[in-house]
Design a protein around this motif. Sequence first.
Motif, PDB file in Angstrom:
ATOM      1  N   ILE A   1       0.835  -1.196   0.000  1.00 11.99           N
ATOM      2  CA  ILE A   1       0.000   0.000   0.000  1.00 11.99           C
ATOM      3  C   ILE A   1       0.873   1.251   0.000  1.00 11.99           C
ATOM      4  O   ILE A   1       0.617   2.202  -0.751  1.00 11.99           O
TER       5      ILE A   1
ATOM      6  N   ASP B   1      -2.636  -0.560  -7.872  1.00  9.76           N
ATOM      7  CA  ASP B   1      -3.465  -0.096  -6.758  1.00  9.76           C
ATOM      8  C   ASP B   1      -4.579  -1.063  -6.398  1.00  9.76           C
ATOM      9  O   ASP B   1      -5.439  -0.746  -5.574  1.00  9.76           O
TER      10      ASP B   1
ATOM     11  N   PHE C   1      -5.727  -2.014  -2.554  1.00 15.59           N
ATOM     12  CA  PHE C   1      -6.307  -1.083  -1.581  1.00 15.59           C
ATOM     13  C   PHE C   1      -7.477  -0.262  -2.110  1.00 15.59           C
ATOM     14  O   PHE C   1      -8.076   0.505  -1.376  1.00 15.59           O
ATOM     15  N   ARG C   2      -7.820  -0.436  -3.392  1.00 13.60           N
ATOM     16  CA  ARG C   2      -8.998   0.239  -3.937  1.00 13.60           C
ATOM     17  C   ARG C   2      -9.364  -0.408  -5.268  1.00 13.60           C
ATOM     18  O   ARG C   2      -8.601  -1.199  -5.821  1.00 13.60           O
TER      19      ARG C   2
ATOM     20  N   ALA D   1      -1.170   7.028   3.834  1.00 10.30           N
ATOM     21  CA  ALA D   1      -1.919   6.129   2.947  1.00 10.30           C
ATOM     22  C   ALA D   1      -3.343   5.874   3.402  1.00 10.30           C
ATOM     23  O   ALA D   1      -4.142   5.335   2.639  1.00 10.30           O
TER      24      ALA D   1
ATOM     25  N   LYS E   1      -6.232   6.875   1.103  1.00  8.60           N
ATOM     26  CA  LYS E   1      -6.405   6.310  -0.240  1.00  8.60           C
ATOM     27  C   LYS E   1      -6.970   4.889  -0.217  1.00  8.60           C
ATOM     28  O   LYS E   1      -7.232   4.312  -1.273  1.00  8.60           O
ATOM     29  N   ILE E   2      -7.131   4.318   0.969  1.00  4.53           N
ATOM     30  CA  ILE E   2      -7.623   2.941   1.073  1.00  4.53           C
ATOM     31  C   ILE E   2      -9.141   2.933   1.036  1.00  4.53           C
ATOM     32  O   ILE E   2      -9.808   3.630   1.790  1.00  4.53           O
ATOM     33  N   SER E   3      -9.676   2.146   0.134  1.00  3.37           N
ATOM     34  CA  SER E   3     -11.124   1.937   0.081  1.00  3.37           C
ATOM     35  C   SER E   3     -11.383   0.447   0.004  1.00  3.37           C
ATOM     36  O   SER E   3     -10.563  -0.317  -0.507  1.00  3.37           O
TER      37      SER E   3
ATOM     38  N   THR F   1     -12.518  -3.202  -1.008  1.00  5.42           N
ATOM     39  CA  THR F   1     -12.767  -3.926  -2.249  1.00  5.42           C
ATOM     40  C   THR F   1     -13.727  -5.063  -1.953  1.00  5.42           C
ATOM     41  O   THR F   1     -13.696  -5.662  -0.884  1.00  5.42           O
TER      42      THR F   1
ATOM     43  N   SER G   1       1.700  -6.680   5.095  1.00  9.54           N
ATOM     44  CA  SER G   1       0.487  -6.376   5.867  1.00  9.54           C
ATOM     45  C   SER G   1       0.781  -5.884   7.277  1.00  9.54           C
ATOM     46  O   SER G   1       0.189  -4.902   7.740  1.00  9.54           O
TER      47      SER G   1
ATOM     48  N   GLU H   1       2.263  -2.446   7.318  1.00 10.02           N
ATOM     49  CA  GLU H   1       1.240  -1.469   6.950  1.00 10.02           C
ATOM     50  C   GLU H   1       0.277  -1.213   8.104  1.00 10.02           C
ATOM     51  O   GLU H   1      -0.116  -0.063   8.356  1.00 10.02           O
TER      52      GLU H   1
ATOM     53  N   LEU I   1      -0.230   2.416   9.632  1.00  9.74           N
ATOM     54  CA  LEU I   1      -1.585   2.970   9.620  1.00  9.74           C
ATOM     55  C   LEU I   1      -2.053   3.304  11.030  1.00  9.74           C
ATOM     56  O   LEU I   1      -2.791   4.277  11.245  1.00  9.74           O
TER      57      LEU I   1
END
Length: 617
Positions: free
Chosen positions: A311, A342, A345-346, A450, A453-455, A457, A479, A482, A486
Motif C-alpha cells: 500500500i 493499486d 487497496f482500492r 496512505a 487512499k484505502i477503500s 474492495t 500487511s 502497513e 496505519l
Amino acid sequence: MTALKEKLFSEFPPVSTEEWMAKITADLKGVPFEKKLVWKTGEGFHVNPFYRSEDIEGLKTVSSLPGEFPYVRGTKRDNDWNIRQDIDVDDFKAANIKALDLLRKGGVTSLGFHFPGRHVTAENIALLLDGICPEAVELNFKTCNARCAALLGLLANYFDAKGADPGKCKGSVNYNPFKAPLVKGMNVDDWVEQAAAVLKDGRALPEYRTLAVDACLFSNAGAYLSQELGYALAWGNEIIARLTDAGFSADETARKIKFNFGISANYFMEIAKFRAARWLWAEIVDAYRPESICASKMLAHAQTSEWNLTIYDAHVNLLRTQTEAMSAAIAGVDSITVTPFDGIFRTPDDFSERIARNQQLLLKEECHFDKVVDPSAGSYYIETLTCSLADAAWKLFLDTEDKGGFYAAAASGEVQNAVNASAAARRKAVATRREILLGTNQYPNFTETAAEKISATNDSCCCAAGTDVPTLDFSRGASEFEDLRLAVERSGKTPKAFMLTIGSLAMRLARSQFSCNFFACAGYRVIDNLGFDTVEAGIDAALKAEADIVVLCSSDDEYAQYAPAAFKALNGRAEFVVAGAPACTDELRAQGITNFINVKSNVLDTLKEFNKRLILI
C-alpha cells in the motif's frame, strides 16, 4: 564468421572449474565457500554462485525442442501469449461497454469476467457479450462453482444463436473443485459429481477449459515455488485420477484442465518454475496413456502475485509486476494478467488498468519477447534451476500422493498449514529485512500517508464459509508493517525520532541513515543531524525538538563513553536507543540502556514495542 569466432576465442585460454574455485577460495580468505556464497533457497535446495557447461551435461531439459514432449521448452513453436484483463462485473451493460473498449483500444486479446452465481442468467450473458465475437477473443469466466455447469450451457446456447463455430471459441469457465477447503474452510465430498457435470456440459465447447487448478492461491498466500508447483501437480492429478475412475477418458479430462499460476518476484526461479511445470505435467498425463500425446500439453495462465504488493509507495508495485510479467513471458506461458498497482487497496482506476496492460504491450511491441521461443534454453543457471525445482516439487507431489492425494491433504488442512507455515517464515524474513519490500521495510517514503487512499474492495463470491478445516492465510508480506504504520497515522500522533550524531564522521552518518530508515518504516518523523560536539548539546537539541526517541549514532568504540553520558543527560524524558551492537552492550545494559537497533534486529517487533509505548498507551 566462424573463423573470426575461433580466432577470438583462441585469445582466451580456457579456465577450468578447479581454477575458478581456487581463485574464489583465495579471495574469501578462509571464509567457507558454502557458507558465504551458496544460497539455500526456501524451496529446499542450494544454488551455487556460478555454473558451467558440465553442470548441464545429461540433463533432460536440454535435449528437447519447443513444441515437443515433454514440453519443457514450450507447448508451441512461437512465444506469443494472450494479454488478459479481468473485469469484476456488477453492471453487465457497463461491463460490456468496458470490454468492447478494451478490445478496440486497449490491446487485450483475452478477457476475464468475474460475477456471482446468482447473476448467471441468459439475459445477463447476452448483455455481457453483446458485440463481442467469441471466435476472435479468448473469454474466461469465473463464478460460483455451483453455477459453472449452468453457465457453460448458457454460453453454448448463446454462441450457437450467434452462429459461432464452437470449435473456434476459446476460453475457460473456472470450476475450482478445491476452493471450498482451501479458501472457505469447507469440505465438499461430492466434488467428483460436480466436476463430472461440468465436464459433460463443457463438451459443447470443445476448446473451453472448465477444470481449474488455481495454483495462484498458493502464490497469493505466500507459498514457496516448490509448494505452488508440487501442490498444483497433485491438484491436477487428483482431477484426472478421480474423473478417469468415473468413466471419463484421460484425453478428455486433461484437455479440460487449465493451470492458473501466480508469479512471484523470484525472477529466474519463476522462469524455471514454468518450464518444470510443463515437463512434470506432461509426464503425469503420459502415465495415463492418453490416445494423443497432445493431451499432455499444459495450458498455463499466469497472474502477478498479490503477496508482495504494498500500500505504501504503491508505484513500486509497477516494478514488481513488470519483472514478474517478464519472467512468465520468457518462460512461455499462454496468457498473463498483470495486477494493477493499486488493486490491493482500492478498485483500480482507468489509469492503473491501462498501465497494467501497457506493461505487457511493452514486452511484446518494444522488447519483442513474443518473437523468440524459450530464450533461456541452454543457460547453465536456469537449466540447473529447472531441474532442482522439478526435483523439489516432484518430492512434494509424491508425498501428497502417498498421503491419499490432494483432496485428502486439503480436506485435512495439511496443505493449508504447510503453505501458511511457509508464509509465516517469509513474513518473519520481511520483519528482519532478510526479504526486502522496497518502500515498506526498507527505504520507506518518510512523509507518505496512505490511510486516505484505502477503500474497501468487494469479494463477488456468494458462497458460504465454514470452519471444517483451516484456510489459506492471504495476508501479504507487507500487511503487518502497513498495519503498524496505519496505526500511527490514525492515532493522530506522530512520534519524533531524533538522531544524536556524534564522534566518528563515517560511522555516525551511516548509523543515522540506517536509523532514519528504521523508524520511518513505522511512519515516525525522523530528525537527522550533521553532528554535535558534545552529548549535552545533542540532548538539549533533542528536547527542544520535543523528540520522543533519541537515537545515539556513533562508532562502537565510542559508545562506552557517549552512551552512559547521553542516557544520564536524557534522564528518562524520551526513549533512548543505541544504533549498533557494540562490544560493550552488556555493560550498557547493566546501566539501564536496553534499546539497541542493528542489522540483526527484528524491525517489525521492535517498532511494535515502540508503538505500544508511544501510541497505544
